[in-house]
Structures are given as structure tokens and as C-alpha cells.
Design an enzyme around this catalytic site. Structure first.
Site, PDB file in Angstrom:
ATOM      1  N   THR A 149       0.803  -1.229   0.000  1.00 57.83           N
ATOM      2  CA  THR A 149       0.000   0.000   0.000  1.00 57.83           C
ATOM      3  C   THR A 149       0.838   1.282   0.000  1.00 57.83           C
ATOM      4  OG1 THR A 149      -1.455  -1.258   1.409  1.00 57.83           O
ATOM      5  CG2 THR A 149      -1.955   1.060   1.150  1.00 57.83           C
ATOM      6  N   GLY A 188       3.105  -3.013   7.929  1.00 62.15           N
ATOM      7  CA  GLY A 188       3.136  -3.647   9.249  1.00 62.15           C
ATOM      8  C   GLY A 188       4.528  -4.136   9.601  1.00 62.15           C
ATOM      9  N   GLU A 442      -6.786  -6.888   2.415  1.00 62.07           N
ATOM     10  CA  GLU A 442      -6.947  -8.101   1.602  1.00 62.07           C
ATOM     11  C   GLU A 442      -8.137  -7.951   0.659  1.00 62.07           C
ATOM     12  OE1 GLU A 442      -5.122 -11.249   2.094  1.00 62.07           O
ATOM     13  OE2 GLU A 442      -3.732 -10.145   3.357  1.00 62.07           O
TER      14      GLU A 442
END
Lengths: 728, 728
Positions: A149, A188, A442
Site C-alpha cells: 500500500t 506492518g 486483503e
């Protein structure tokens, strides 16, 4: 009228109340637990995993509500470390199951391993061994993060702005972030813990853009964790939930990596800059699919966990005396409270059975996908791709609606606790915050729903052409008769077969409606893409109805399978049959507009359906607490005083609040803000200003002026209003 | 196929994109702002209040996401101190309006003043002056808190367990908490900042229980804030939201207060223990009613704020190229995205207009209620009580559905931001967490909905008897004809008058269905209370449909009123008319099952309605950003980079994240948990254990044993499975 104090009855304790709920079980609890949990073997494995984390002191859960973001992150990292030996030594499918249990206790966890899937699906065999040897799996010397992203791009992976430009002279790629909006975002593990990132970037070779590919980019020196040259990283900071993960942002400024760091299972770049592309780009979506599958199973589990809390509390909480009763009624005895919770329970069970059947299907398909190579023949490839198409569409709708259902279930359970649902210690606000992102990542749920709807439109077109459809869309093989079918009689309304026929008819009609709107737009000269946009609302409705019907069919099929092996007299099938009918009827009630519009049911039959929902709720209320027991969660996993097995709700909640908030009656800010407030002299402007007799003076001046001027200007209306004297 | 790098187009900046949205406005923006904001005077007052808090440094908002609970509480208390001079010096209605603005910036705030309402509604005139002189209003020497809820009782105020026993000897009440479950719970301000509490407790005099009354109980010594004897207080700790308020729990152990500390406007206890009760107990509910009214207005504002963020972001965010377009499309150009946001906008506007009309009605009624005294005559009392009954039922349904609507709107806006909706800095997760409790306190929404449904059943019975009904239930005066009315023709489907007639017919039918189920249960011999429980699902549906129809009528009426004064050519009425029709049609679509079931619309007409929703969304999309401008919130109130007026979304978000999370690439826990992980030696149990050649040895032993024993016992299947060697 006053009542004598002596007449006040003493209600049974919460523990006595819940114990009574477990008397005379209508089914064999252990057998029901196996049925709910995908069989004895799976249940025992889950129990083993639950015991292992419960005894692991790092998995302490009761204090998580008061940890700071930094404390949560540290604990997550420590927990993560204890999982590493499992990932290296356990079979991947067992490890996945272990992670499902861990996720129920700590949902932030799983993202740590996302990079693994990305590399597995994109790397050649040699690349995979190379990164394994570097510590990818065992996390010795390498911690990965998943870099897809960007600040301005998420769903549209093809539109990512980060570039990977091949430099033929040095045989390197130059990874670069061209603008603020191209900053890698939400990554993350990037903020503090990752050493490497799998970066999605536009492959540029010799001035040509080849679309988004994946590159392994080192971020930090693994000994000191200092950032490598050209890498800028920051902390994303506070999130809605999942603060245990250190999401970060990354900017690359002309960072050079060896050519071999591009994952080349699909697209390859040779030493002299030749780009070899795979025949079919969608093969790279395998990793995304796997994630979605797991999310359906997670959704079922999360919903069951929330319902365990809400139903056990509803059994214990007493509120209002009804009629002549001396005692206040249990919440669970109110028809409206049964209506709030038990249809959601039936839905959670339906999601569970759906996930068991889909997981098997998806695993089979993943195996086939992975065995596809450049030497596979055309027929083989085509068959796998057909299957991929259907699986993709089905999984898209299921991922979307199951994660939405779970989120809604958590919220409804939270609200059903009344005020206590607003306490962090109830566990439900945190579950909501953690679950919410499942609806976005997702694959954003709305986009996935539309994808599913697009595929249904295309299946309808195939069916019209006479092509026989497999699996979940087989009801379209019944065209055109299926469109006009209706319930044969009022008496037949509640048969499971009638319900299934109803779902077939209504699903076929909503898909037809989307198809016809699409075809109409095409005929009026719109391009294909625009025509699809114009029927997006209809596609959305089609996918919603189709998915609900699909889940009902999965549940019904699972029930038929179970009935083959289950002893007849232990009550398991009888109760599951009730739950299945409740799900079917309630989902019909929720989609009543479609069932009426396409005249499968008459208004009278819809009333029969609604009354059946109410009756089944009353019937299942009798074993509602036992059903939560059959979900098989330990108190440790439940982590809520309101969902305790023993029903000792108030005392344990009170004790937890006291333990988490040590006695400190005077606020730390007492001297700074409270004392100055409470001891201040009231501020009264110009108490003695009346003595100036200003108004008389003004009146005199004004009178003089008016003589001169004739008319005074008026101030703004609002201003005047504001200056009125206070009346209180 | 690769594309040449040189062909990549540069999209306009977000700021350029949003500026374009404001070209060629179809309405006079300032006039629209007045219409949306209840008129010029109210809008200017709100603008004044917004400016005052924006310039108040304590009302800094951009940093709130990273403050700890203690920091938030300190800041809230400091802000509270700056508001105190207004509460003392401003008219109560202006102060209320100021608080509405403050609540939009900081929703935790208002609860601080709840005790004021409680005392105002329960105290005699002398008691009121006494507590004012003690500092109740000005908070000199006294900070109050509102002590109703207990650990085991919330909604059922009559079931509270705390006792207030009159001691005739000393002329005192003894306030006592008999058990853990009777602990006062959730008491806002109790943990650290309150000196006095208005305690709801069972009045016991001479062994008789007179039900729940209110008592002012001192908690802390106002100079030192030490707890008074018999008072135990703790901190409730972490909540879902609103952590700025120090909610606490309180246990009283035989705490003595003077008799005069009982609020005696309604029930009085004399020196010798005579209890004088008021003729009608519900008079004490006035204070609750006032709270609900304000919550409807809040709900509209909160929804508008969330929509401002979502719509402005949707104008700026680009995602996917559609068809031949060179640029990615704005989210707002997607029909599905319009469908996600614009019906919610129409609902927020409907809630706003409803609140303006209801606030006026409720204020009128409150005045009448307060002027009622012991000397009021019976007719006067009866009239006020009839009105109270209707107002109570209407406000119950409105409070429930408007707070639910607002919560759902926030969540849908949050999700519409995609991943960024998961960032705390988007503002929406915090708004959700703050709003959630609005659905529970001041009357749990489900309970209020059922109350509203109960009142509708009773109105239906009145209408059947021929009684003429006022206000919101006037459609029942059209019985029985109204039940079977239907849309006159396909062409008439979309007239606002047809929509209104549709709401009348469908509302009347859902109320009838609840009434008939109730009557049926009564006739079968059930008691009244039980019969009501048995039709609770039908009451719920009745209240839901009735309230949506009521809001549509309010909006429509407001539109007719506005059209009288508004210049015809400024576009305001035209656009509001579209919004009103969108609300009406969309709400019908949401309740389509009822409109089809009662055959007001045919399936074909429902398609006309659905297509109109899609068309109106496309029409209103053109001025969507301007409509958010007309809501008139400052960037300070919006407090989200995604909702900025200037559209500079990415840069300001990026800058805010950087400012809130200073550069710190190595985690504070690096040495403790990361280094030991990454630098560890891989744990490989018994690397050299193979040399033991154990298996051959075992095989030998085993062979010997089997000869002896015949057959070995088999271990549990699951156990065996678990011990399989890892395959990866």
C-alpha cells in the site's frame, strides 16, 4: 404504593443462574463441540493450542486494555519471538491452525507473517532457498514486512507509484518514491521491527513500464537496526485497533538492489534487460486468495467469541419484573433479546460450516496452482484458471460478507451488554476495533462485492448461452424456470428444501436484474467498464443475496453430511437442524424485499417465516448457553468477565477494574486544574460599575445626537441578541 | 503490454481537484448554510462559538489521538474550567447551544453538566437556591456528578439496590450500598473530580420501600478532596471512548446526610417520617426527556461532520482508470460510492430538520411541565400529561433511531476512506467510539424503541375507538382506508405527496400488525405485560417504520415552510427538494419489504424508486462538496486531514503523522526483544541425536514385545498426527 422491606426477594446469584442453564442438555455437548469445530481431530488440536498459549505468560490477556501503544508493541514482538520456533519446526498447515487460535487471542498477530506468503507466491525455487537461508522463515538475521500500500493507492495495485528502474550498467534496480503520495504506508512492522521489505513497485526497463512487480529491499542493517542509505522510515502512529503492530511508512530515494532481489517466478528480467512476462497475470493473486480464505474462518470464530460473551451475560443479567414475577427476568428470556442474539448465532454457525467446506476447496486449488509451471499444457492451465475464476468470485463475496457479518455481530453483542459494553474490560470494543480492518485489507469489501457481482453477471451470460455452471452458481442451470418458481403451499413454507429453492429463485432473479441492467447499458452504446459501473448497485445486491444463499446451502449440505455419521439420539442433528432453519428463515427475513418482489413467498408466507424466526429463537434460547459452551473457547480466549463460563460476572468485573486502576482518589492533576477551579473567586466583571451611572449619561448624549441625525444605524440582529443580559 | 514511461499522465493535485468541485454552484451557498443550520441567527451564533473555541488553546484538537487517559482527563477538566464562566453568566439556552458546538469538538464534555438537569428537575425552589449558593452552577466549592446507574442495574431505575433509609431519631438519611452489584457504576466525574453526587436510591421509611428518589450526597472534602467517611470510590478505567471523563464507581457504607438533602419537588418526607407522594410519578422524567432532545440534534451534527470528511475525501481520492480514461477516477464519480454516501447525507439533513422542529416542541412542553405545581387544576395537568405521553413516545423513537443512524453513518464514512479510515488521525474511529454510548445511555435504544412501539399500539387502540390522534400519529385517523391505499400510478410514484401517502399507509399497517398480535395474545389469556413481550418484534418494526416516516414528514414540512421565504431563483429549495426526495425514496428502499408486503408499491414501482435513488445520487454528486460546505464546520471542528476544506489531504495527513510520531527508527524495546530474536542461534533440538540410532534399538525391543503381547495398544489418533515430523 410502598412495599414492605421484608417482602423484597433475594434473586439467585449469577453463578447459580448460569448453572441452571446447563441442566438437562438437549444434546451431547462433546459431540456438538466436535460438530461445531470441524471434527474431533480439529477440536483436540485447537484445545492443545489454547492450552499452550494460556500457559505462556506472554499471552496474558486481562491487562491488555491498559497497555500503551509502546507496551503493546513490545509484548507483541515478544510473543512473536515465541512463535518463531513453531514456524520453523511445524508443518505449515498446523502452524496456520495455531495462528488461527493465536489470532483469536491477539488479532494483530497474523500480519507478521504476511510477507512469507508474498515471497512464497512470487519467488523462484532458488530465490526461496536464498531468502530462507538468510533467515526469512526462522527470523535469524532477517525480519520481513509486506510493502504494497501507498499513501494514495491501496485497492488499485496497478496504480502504485513507487518505481523500480532497471540499471543495465550495474545490473541493479533503483527503487524510488517519486512523491509524498507514493510513500509506502501502513506497512506492518516497518516502523521498528523489519529489516527487509517486499516492495511492490512499477517495473521500468528501457523506458517501458511493465506494471507492478515485487522486490525485496533491505531497510535496516540487521545488527544495529540503523536505516540503510536512501531509506526513510516513520511510525504511522495511533490506529483504531491492533496497536501491537508497528505499522510504518517508508520512502525510498534511489535505493539500489541487485537484480536478483526481484521475485521472478512470474515475470523475469534478464541480465541484458529483456523482460519475460507470464502468459496470465492473475496467477500472482494466489497469495491474496489464501488470506481471504483464512479470514472467513476467522470471521466465524470472532463472531462466536462475541456471542459467547453476549449470551452468557444475557443469561445472568436480570432486568425489569414482567407481570406478576417477583424476580427480575433474565435478559435472555425477553423475546426481543433472543431476536437480537440468536439469529446472529445461527449466522456464525453458518459461517463456520461454510469456512470448513471452503478451506478444503481452496487448499485443493492452491495445490493445483502451485504445481502449475511453464511446462504445464494449455488444457491443464485452462482448467485451473476456470476454477480460479470461480474460487476468486466466491471467496470475494464470502470474505466481504463474513467479515462484515462478524463486525456487525461484535457491535450488536457489545450493544446488548448495555452500558457495560462501553467498558474496555468487556473486551468487545477492542474486538470491534481489531475486526474493523478485516473489512478493508486483503481487498476492500465493497470492491470485492462488486467483483463477485461482476462474476455473477458473467455467469448469467454463460448460463443464457447454455453453458453448464459448476458449484455455487449451479442454480442458474435452471434458467428460465427457476426465475418464476414459488413456494408450493403455505404448509411447505418452512421445509429446508423450500428455503433452498427460495434462495435459488431469488438469487437467480437478482443476478438477472444486474445482468439486464448491464446488457441494457451495453446496448445503449456504453463501453463495457462504464456499463458495469452503471449496474454496480444491482451487482452489489446480487452478490449480497447470492452469498447469503450460498452460505445457507453450505450449512444445509454440512448438516446432511453430519447426519450420516452422527448417532440419531444424541440431539446434535436436531439442534443443528433448528439452527440451520433459523439461519435460512432469518436471512430470508433480512432479504424479505427480494423474496416478495420476485413472488417466491406471499406476504402471508413471509409472516410464517417471521413467526418461525421468533419461535426458533424461543426454542434455541433453552440451550443457548450450552451452544456457547459447544464453541469451545477457554475463559482465557474469551478474556471478558461478562463471558465467563461460571457466570460470576459482577464480582470478576469489579475485581478486574480494581486491579487495573489502583486506588488513587485524588487525581494526578488535582493541584494543576481542580483546586484552581473549585477555590477560585467567582469572576464578576465590574461589580461596582453600576455606580458610574453610565446609562443616564449615554441617554443624554444619544438624545442630542438623534436630534442631529434623525435615525441611528442598527447593529446586527444576532449581536444584539447576544448582548442581552443573562436571565439566570 | 508495457507502456512508455513518457505517456504517464500527471493528475491534478488534490487541491486543484476539490477547487473544481466548487465551481458553478447550483445554489446560493450562504443561503443554503442558513437553511441547513436553522436560520441566519443560529448559524451566526454557531460561527461565533466555533471561533471562540478555535482560539482557545485548551481546545487544541489535532493532538488528542495520542494523549493518554490521564492527559485527556486533565485537559477536559481544564477546558471545563473555562466553560464555567459561561454557565454562570449566559442564558441557559445560549449556553446549551455553546455546549452543542463544544460537544462536536469534544463529545465527552456534556456529561459534566448532567447533574444540573437532575437537580433542576428534582429540587424545590429553596433547595435549588441552597445548592446554587453552595456553588452548584459556578463550581465554586462544589463539583457535582450524577449517580444513577449501578453495576447490576441501569435501564431499570426502579430496581436500583442502593438504599436511603430515614432515621427519625437524627432526622437523617442513611445512604448504603448493600452489595457489590449495587455499587454505583459509570458515574461521570466520580473517580477524581466530583465533590457531591446526586444519588438515586430506594427511599425506605419505617420499613416501607417507596421506590427510587434522588439524594445529594457529599463525597469529598472540597478543600483537600479526601474521601468522606463511608465513601469508597474507584476509577472505572479504560472505556471504548470518552476517556476525557473520569467515570468512577462509588460504594456508600452507612453514609449519613441531612433529610433536606433529598430532592423534594415531587416526593416529600416530613420530619416525623410521613411520605407525601406526587399524584403522577412520570413527572420526574422531564430531565431525561431534555437529554434525549439534545441527542437528536447532536446525532444530526455528528453525522454531518462524518459525511464532510468522507465526501471531501471521496472528491480528492482517485482510484482505478475506467474504460479509456487516462486518469484514475475520483471516488465520488463511482455510482456505488455515491450510493454509499449521499443517502446518508440526505438522512443527516432529515435528522437536522427534524431536530429543529422537535427542539421547539420540546422546549414548549418543558416550560409547561415546569410551570405545573401542586396548585395546577386537573384539566391542565391532564393536557400536559397527554402531551408528555406523545412527546415521550416520539422522542424515544427519535433518540433511538437518530443515534443509531449517526453511529452507522460514522462507520460507513470511516469504511469509505478505505485503509485511512483505520488511522486514528482520520478522526472517524474516535467519533465512532464517542458516539457509541449515545445509543445506550439516556435510555437504551432497544428499550426506547419498544416504548415507542408500545405507545403506537396504544394509539392504534385509541384510533380504533374513534379517538382523534394528534401530531405524529395523525395518519391513524385515516383508518381503515389508509391501510389499503396504494400508489395511484407508475407516473405518480415519485411525487413527494405519494411518498408521504406511502409512509402513512405502511406505518399504519406495521402498527396494525403489532396491535393485532398484542390483541391476539390478550385474547388468548396472556397478561398485558406478557402480551406486549410477545409482540416485541412487531413493536420494534412498527417504531422503526413510524420513525423513518415521521422524519420524512418533518423534512417535507420544513421544506414547505422554507419555500415560503426563500427566493425562488437561488437554487436552495430545488436542491433541498432533491435531498428530501432522496431521503424519502432511499428510506422506502431500506424498508422495501414493508412497502411490497402492504402493496403500496408494485415491484415495478419499487424499481422506479430504486432507480430514482441512483439518479438523485448522481444529481447530488455534482454539488456534494458544496453541501458539505453548507454544513458550515470549521477545519478545527472537523479535525481530520481527510476532511480539510482545501483538499490538501495527503500532505497534511503525512505532516500530522510525522508531528505526532517523532523520528525514532530504533524501537525503545529493541535491546529487550528485537536483538535477542534476530541474533539468536536457531533452536535445533538434538542436532546430533541421530547418532544414537535409537530407532533401530526401539524396533528390536518392539519386535520382542509384540511376540509376547500379540497386539500393541494404539495411542490417540490426534496424538499420533501431532508427532508427525514437520514437512517444511
Amino acid at each position: 404504593m410502598p412495599t414492605p422491606l421484608a417482602d423484597t426477594p433475594t434473586p439467585p446469584t449469577p453463578m447459580e443462574t448460569i448453572a441452571k442453564e446447563r441442566l438437562n442438555p438437549p444434546f451431547d455437548l462433546r459431540r456438538m463441540t466436535y460438530a461445531m469445530g470441524d471434527g474431533e481431530k480439529e477440536v483436540k488440536l485447537r484445545e492443545k493450542h489454547m492450552m499452550e498459549i494460556q500457559r505462556n505468560p506472554l499471552f496474558r490477556l486481562d491487562d491488555i486494555h491498559d497497555l500503551t501503544k509502546d507496551q503493546l508493541r513490545e509484548r507483541t514482538m515478544a510473543k512473536f519471538s515465541t512463535m518463531v520456533s513453531y514456524v520453523s519446526n511445524e508443518r505449515i498447515d498446523e502452524f496456520q491452525k495455531r495462528m488461527n487460535v493465536v489470532s483469536l487471542a491477539d488479532p494483530g498477530f497474523w500480519t507478521r507473517f504476511v510477507i512469507l506468503g508474498a515471497i512464497r507466491s512470487g519467488a523462484t525455487a532458488n530465490q526461496m532457498s536464498y531468502w530462507m537461508s538468510k533467515g526469512l522463515l526462522g527470523l535469524n538475521g532477517m525480519v520481513g514486512c509486506f510493502g504494497m500500500t501507498e499513501l494514495a493507492h491501496g485497492s488499485n495495485v496497478a496504480g502504485l507509484e513507487t518505481t523500480a528502474t532497471f540499471d543495465e550498467q550495474t545490473d541493479e534496480f533503483v527503487i524510488h518514491t517519486p512523491s509524498v503520495s507514493a510513500t509506502k504506508w501502513w506497512i506492518g512492522g516497518a516502523a521498528h521491527s523489519a529489516t527487509h521489505c517486499s516492495v511492490f513497485a512499477q517495473l521500468i526497463v528501457k523506458g517501458q513500464v511493465y506494471g507492478t512487480k515485487t522486490f525485496i529491499v533491505p531497510l535496516r542493517e540487521p545488527k544495529t537496526y540503523q536505516l540503510l542509505p536512501g531509506v526513510a522510515i516513520g511510525d504511522i502512529g495511533k490506529k483504531m485497533g491492533r496497536d501491537g503492530i508497528d505499522n510504518g511508512w517508508i520512502q525510498f530515494t534511489n535505493v539500489r538492489i541487485p537484480r536478483a532481489y526481484m521475485l521472478m517466478k512470474h515475470t523475469q528480467v534478464t541480465r541484458d534487460g529483456e523482460v519475460r512476462e507470464p502468459p496470465l497475470a492473475q496467477l500472482t493473486y494466489g497469495a491474496l486468495l489464501q488470506g481471504r480464505t483464512a479470514m472467513v474462518a476467522d470471521a466465524a470464530n470472532v463472531a462466536k467469541k462475541a456471542l459467547t460473551i453476549a449470551i452468557r451475560y444475557a443469561a445472568v443479567r436480570r432486568q425489569f419484573k414482567v407481570g406478576e414475577n417477583k424476580l427480575e427476568s433474565q435478559l435472555l428470556d425477553y423475546p426481543i433479546h433472543q431476536r437480537r442474539l440468536l439469529p446472529l448465532l445461527s449466522q456464525a454457525v453458518a459461517m463456520g460450516f461454510t469456512s470448513y467446506r471452503m478451506t478444503a476447496l481452496f487448499e485443493e486449488m492452491s495445490g493445483q496452482l502451485e504445481s502449475l509451471g511453464s511446462d504445464s499444457d494449455e488444457a491443464e492451465t485452462k482448467e485451473v484458471l476456470e476454477k480460479l475464476k470461480e474460487t476468486h468470485a466466491t471467496s470475494a463475496g464470502l470474505k466481504a460478507f463474513c467479515t462484515w457479518n462478524a463486525l456487525e455481530t461484535i457491535e450488536k453483542c457489545r450493544a446488548s451488554l448495555g452500558g457495560h459494553g462501553y467498558s474496555a474490560y468487556s473486551g468487545l470494543p477492542g474486538m470491534y476495533a481489531d475486526q474493523a480492518v478485516q473489512c478493508t485489507w486483503e481487498g476492500d469489501n465493497t470492491i470485492l462485492t462488486l467483483q463477485s457481482g461482476r462474476s455473477l453477471v458473467s455467469s448469467y451470460a454463460d448460463a443464457v448461452k447454455g453453458q453448464k455452471l459448476p458449484g455455487g452458481t449451479a442454480y442458474l442451470n435452471g434458467l428460465p424456470g427457476v426465475l418464476t418458481a414459488s413456494c408450493p403451499s403455505d404448509e411447505a413454507t418452512l421445509d429446508l428444501k423450500t428455503l433452498e429453492a427460495g434462495w435459488d429463485t431469488v438469487s437467480a432473479n437478482v443476478v438477472r436484474q444486474a445482468y439486464e441492467k448491464f446488457e441494457g447499458a451495453m446496448k445503449s452504446g456504453k463501453g463495457r467498464e462504464e456499463a458495469l459501473e452503471l449496474c454496480s448497485q444491482e451487482r452489489f445486491v446480487a452478490a449480497r443475496v447470492h452469498t447469503a444463499g450460498y452460505m445457507f446451502r453450505m450449512f444445509h449440505e454440512a448438516l446432511v453430511e453430519l447426519a450420516k455419521d452422527e448417532p440419531k439420539d444424541n440431539g446434535v442433528i436436531k439442534t443443528l437442524d433448528d439452527i440451520c432453519r433459523l439461519y435460512g428463515c432469518w436471512a430470508i427475513e433480512e432479504n424479505a424485499a427480494q423474496f416478495l418482489k420476485y413472488k417466491f413467498f406471499t406476504p402471508k408466507q413471509m409472516d410464517i417465516i417471521s413467526n418461525e424466526v421468533t419461535s426458533l429463537c424461543a426454542e434455541l434460547r433453552k440451550c443457548a448457553v450450552l451452544l456457547t459452551d459447544s464453541f469451545g473457547f477457554t475463559d482465557h480466549i474469551i478474556n471478558s468477565p461478562f463471558g465467563r463460563y461460571d457466570g460470576n460476572v459482577y464480582e470478576s468485573y469489579y475485581n478486574q477494574v480494581k486491579a487495573a486502576n489502583p486506588h488513587n482518589p485524588v487525581a494526578p492533576y488535582f493541584e494543576r486544574v481542580i483546586r484552581p477551579l473549585i477555590e477560585r473567586e467567582p469572576l464578576e466583571l465590574g461589580d461596582d460599575a453600576d455606580s458610574m451611572e453610565l446609562d443616564d449619561e449615554i441617554a443624554e448624549i444619544q438624545a442630542e445626537r438623534e436630534e442631529e441625525k434623525g435615525e441611528a444605524e442598527t447593529a446586527d440582529e444576532a449581536e444584539k441578541e447576544l448582548k442581552k443580559p443573562a436571565e439566570e
